[in-house]
Design a protein around this motif. Structure first.
Motif, PDB file in Angstrom:
ATOM      1  N   ASN A   1       2.100  10.127   4.991  1.00  0.00           N
ATOM      2  CA  ASN A   1       2.770   9.324   3.969  1.00  0.00           C
ATOM      3  C   ASN A   1       2.109   7.966   3.788  1.00  0.00           C
ATOM      4  OD1 ASN A   1       4.794  11.345   3.605  1.00  0.00           O
ATOM      5  ND2 ASN A   1       5.867  10.585   5.418  1.00  0.00           N
ATOM      6  N   CYS A   2       0.822   7.871   4.157  1.00  0.00           N
ATOM      7  CA  CYS A   2       0.138   6.573   4.150  1.00  0.00           C
ATOM      8  C   CYS A   2      -0.576   6.257   2.840  1.00  0.00           C
ATOM      9  CB  CYS A   2      -0.883   6.518   5.288  1.00  0.00           C
ATOM     10  SG  CYS A   2      -0.145   6.597   6.934  1.00  0.00           S
ATOM     11  N   GLY A   3      -0.417   7.100   1.831  1.00  0.00           N
ATOM     12  CA  GLY A   3      -1.200   6.900   0.612  1.00  0.00           C
ATOM     13  C   GLY A   3      -0.515   6.118  -0.479  1.00  0.00           C
ATOM     14  N   GLY A   4       0.729   5.698  -0.265  1.00  0.00           N
ATOM     15  CA  GLY A   4       1.458   4.998  -1.304  1.00  0.00           C
ATOM     16  C   GLY A   4       1.003   3.568  -1.486  1.00  0.00           C
ATOM     17  N   PRO A   5       1.457   2.919  -2.547  1.00  0.00           N
ATOM     18  CA  PRO A   5       1.048   1.531  -2.847  1.00  0.00           C
ATOM     19  C   PRO A   5       1.347   0.562  -1.706  1.00  0.00           C
ATOM     20  CG  PRO A   5       2.178   2.508  -4.732  1.00  0.00           C
ATOM     21  CD  PRO A   5       2.335   3.471  -3.601  1.00  0.00           C
ATOM     22  N   ARG A   6       2.480   0.761  -1.002  1.00  0.00           N
ATOM     23  CA  ARG A   6       2.832  -0.149   0.086  1.00  0.00           C
ATOM     24  C   ARG A   6       1.739  -0.150   1.152  1.00  0.00           C
ATOM     25  NH1 ARG A   6       7.386   1.778   1.318  1.00  0.00           N
ATOM     26  NH2 ARG A   6       8.813   0.090   0.725  1.00  0.00           N
ATOM     27  N   TRP A   7       1.240   1.031   1.475  1.00  0.00           N
ATOM     28  CA  TRP A   7       0.274   1.114   2.573  1.00  0.00           C
ATOM     29  C   TRP A   7      -1.135   0.764   2.122  1.00  0.00           C
ATOM     30  CZ3 TRP A   7       2.712   0.601   6.732  1.00  0.00           C
ATOM     31  CH2 TRP A   7       3.996   1.123   6.872  1.00  0.00           C
ATOM     32  N   VAL A   8      -1.426   0.938   0.837  1.00  0.00           N
ATOM     33  CA  VAL A   8      -2.707   0.452   0.307  1.00  0.00           C
ATOM     34  C   VAL A   8      -2.756  -1.069   0.422  1.00  0.00           C
ATOM     35  CG1 VAL A   8      -4.136   0.224  -1.757  1.00  0.00           C
ATOM     36  CG2 VAL A   8      -3.043   2.422  -1.230  1.00  0.00           C
ATOM     37  N   ALA A   9      -1.638  -1.717   0.067  1.00  0.00           N
ATOM     38  CA  ALA A   9      -1.568  -3.178   0.186  1.00  0.00           C
ATOM     39  C   ALA A   9      -1.593  -3.605   1.649  1.00  0.00           C
ATOM     40  CB  ALA A   9      -0.291  -3.692  -0.487  1.00  0.00           C
ATOM     41  N   PHE A  10      -0.963  -2.818   2.498  1.00  0.00           N
ATOM     42  CA  PHE A  10      -0.951  -3.125   3.938  1.00  0.00           C
ATOM     43  C   PHE A  10      -2.371  -3.069   4.506  1.00  0.00           C
ATOM     44  CE2 PHE A  10      -0.082  -2.427   8.436  1.00  0.00           C
ATOM     45  CZ  PHE A  10       1.050  -3.207   8.666  1.00  0.00           C
ATOM     46  N   HIS A  11      -3.136  -2.072   4.067  1.00  0.00           N
ATOM     47  CA  HIS A  11      -4.521  -1.932   4.527  1.00  0.00           C
ATOM     48  C   HIS A  11      -5.356  -3.111   4.053  1.00  0.00           C
ATOM     49  CE1 HIS A  11      -8.613  -0.285   4.890  1.00  0.00           C
ATOM     50  NE2 HIS A  11      -8.103   0.492   5.836  1.00  0.00           N
ATOM     51  N   SER A  12      -5.117  -3.552   2.810  1.00  0.00           N
ATOM     52  CA  SER A  12      -5.848  -4.706   2.292  1.00  0.00           C
ATOM     53  C   SER A  12      -5.513  -5.958   3.096  1.00  0.00           C
ATOM     54  CB  SER A  12      -5.490  -4.922   0.815  1.00  0.00           C
ATOM     55  OG  SER A  12      -6.126  -6.078   0.303  1.00  0.00           O
ATOM     56  N   GLY A  13      -4.224  -6.135   3.417  1.00  0.00           N
ATOM     57  CA  GLY A  13      -3.823  -7.287   4.223  1.00  0.00           C
ATOM     58  C   GLY A  13      -4.418  -7.236   5.612  1.00  0.00           C
ATOM     59  N   LEU A  14      -4.552  -6.022   6.154  1.00  0.00           N
ATOM     60  CA  LEU A  14      -5.141  -5.869   7.480  1.00  0.00           C
ATOM     61  C   LEU A  14      -6.616  -6.262   7.465  1.00  0.00           C
ATOM     62  CD1 LEU A  14      -3.761  -4.919  10.082  1.00  0.00           C
ATOM     63  CD2 LEU A  14      -4.751  -2.668   9.711  1.00  0.00           C
ATOM     64  N   SER A  15      -7.286  -5.960   6.384  1.00  0.00           N
ATOM     65  CA  SER A  15      -8.698  -6.346   6.263  1.00  0.00           C
ATOM     66  C   SER A  15      -8.844  -7.867   6.264  1.00  0.00           C
ATOM     67  CB  SER A  15      -9.283  -5.769   4.972  1.00  0.00           C
ATOM     68  OG  SER A  15      -9.253  -4.352   4.990  1.00  0.00           O
TER      69      SER A  15
END
Length: 367
Positions: free
Chosen positions: A15-29
């Motif tokens: 369930n990691c492909g939604g907009p919330r987790w895309v933004a989370f990945h960007s914040g992690l970067s």
């Protein structure tokens, strides 16, 4: 085998492909960039904000547990750079909770191949390393931690006066193991019973995971076979507390053994009281505690079936009274508002207790 209904929405699903987790990945970067620039304080602040947005709802957090685990792992590394070993260890422990969830639901290969900075075996090794560092820090900060319980009790002014009032104590454990594969249940029972008989304690060792039958029992809708045996430690403790006969109830894991039988549990309780209240202010109110417990249990068992809010109100009405919150020491000061969850018992009364109510160690718990 049949999958428990509560796990069907998680098993094997990504369930990691939604907009919330895309933004989370960007914040992690961005956090990783701060870390690489040695701006550890900014990195930790960024991670705190990110984790707060997803952790308020556990269902959201576990939608992509590997992502949350990776953020917690970075928070642990950042905390170590800021010389905060206690926070680092706690972050790694939380990381293990989320990582273990996806490890069970999706497997180690899923975690290792994910786009998140998380490798399963590396995380396990990091936990061991972090806990070793924490123990070294604790011994340096408090040299008493390097001493055995026996040594501490011998040096205690409370126990040296031999004025500790005998207590009615129960030892509780659950040993839900197949005797055909391991003798652990038999060996554990022998050890705990011998220790209890030496000091006049009661001992309850359950061979099968029990369930506390009370008016909230109807809320457990899934079959008992779906419940991990480890969850039954709460039920086992409640079954003993509900008897209303014991000043202290001690939980011991089945694979934990009493190795220093001369140490008495009432001495440990008295030492904790002396540290918080002072050696001269350890007068016991256990009799009043037992009366209060018996009254609470009577009201609890007569409560309305399945009405969780009613029982939460009962706890608040019983445990937030002036008499219940009286005593020496405390209450503890906390930075900011304490977390509250009445269902879990995180309520006003918990943070305003003025006497030792819980003594905890790695594998033992006294209530």
């Amino acid at each position: 085998s049949q999958v428990p209904p509560g796990l069907g929405q998680w098993m094997g699903r990504d369930n990691c492909g939604g907009p919330r987790w895309v933004a989370f990945h960007s914040g992690l970067s961005e956090v990783i960039n701060d870390f690489n620039r040695f701006d550890f304080q900014k990195a930790l602040q960024g991670l705190s904000s990110m984790l707060l947005t997803v952790s308020l709802d556990p269902h959201v957090a576990f939608d992509c547990a590997t992502a949350v685990g990776s953020a917690l792992g970075l928070a642990a590394l950042t905390s170590e750079q800021l010389q905060m070993p206690v926070l680092a260890a706690r972050m790694r422990q939380l990381m293990a909770i989320f990582g273990s969830f996806d490890y069970q639901m999706k497997g180690e290969e899923y975690i290792d191949a994910s786009p998140w900075p998380y490798k399963w075996m590396e995380s396990m090794e990091g936990i061991l390393r972090s806990m070793a560092m924490l123990k070294q820090y604790e011994v340096q900060a408090d040299p008493l931690r390097a001493r055995s319980a026996h040594e501490l009790l011998q040096a205690s002014s409370t126990t040296s006066r031999r004025s500790v009032t005998p207590k009615k104590i129960a030892i509780v454990s659950v040993c839900d193991y197949d005797a055909a594969f391991t003798p652990l249940e038999r060996l554990s029972r022998i050890n705990k019973r011998a220790y209890a008989e030496m000091h006049g304690y009661d001992v309850f060792v359950y061979e099968k995971a029990p369930i506390f039958e009370d008016p909230l029992r109807p809320l457990l809708v899934e079959p008992q076979s779906y419940r991990p045996a480890a969850w039954s430690k709460v039920d086992a403790i409640l079954l003993t507390l509900a008897q209303g006969k014991h000043d202290w109830v001690m939980w011991m894991d089945c694979d934990s053994f009493f190795m220093d039988p001369e140490v008495k549990l009432e001495d440990l309780a008295a030492t904790a009281e002396a540290q918080q209240c002072g050696a001269e202010e350890t007068a016991s109110s256990d009799g009043q505690d037992l009366q209060g417990l018996q009254s609470l249990v009577e009201s609890w068992m007569a409560g309305p079936s399945g009405d969780l809010a009613w029982f939460e109100d009962l706890l608040a009405d019983t445990l937030e009274t002036p008499d219940a919150l009286s005593g020496c020491g405390g209450p503890y000061e906390m930075a900011g508002a304490p977390p509250e969850n009445r269902t879990l018992g995180f309520a006003k009364w918990l943070y305003q207790q003025r006497r030792p109510m819980i003594l905890a160690s790695e594998d033992g718990l006294m209530l």
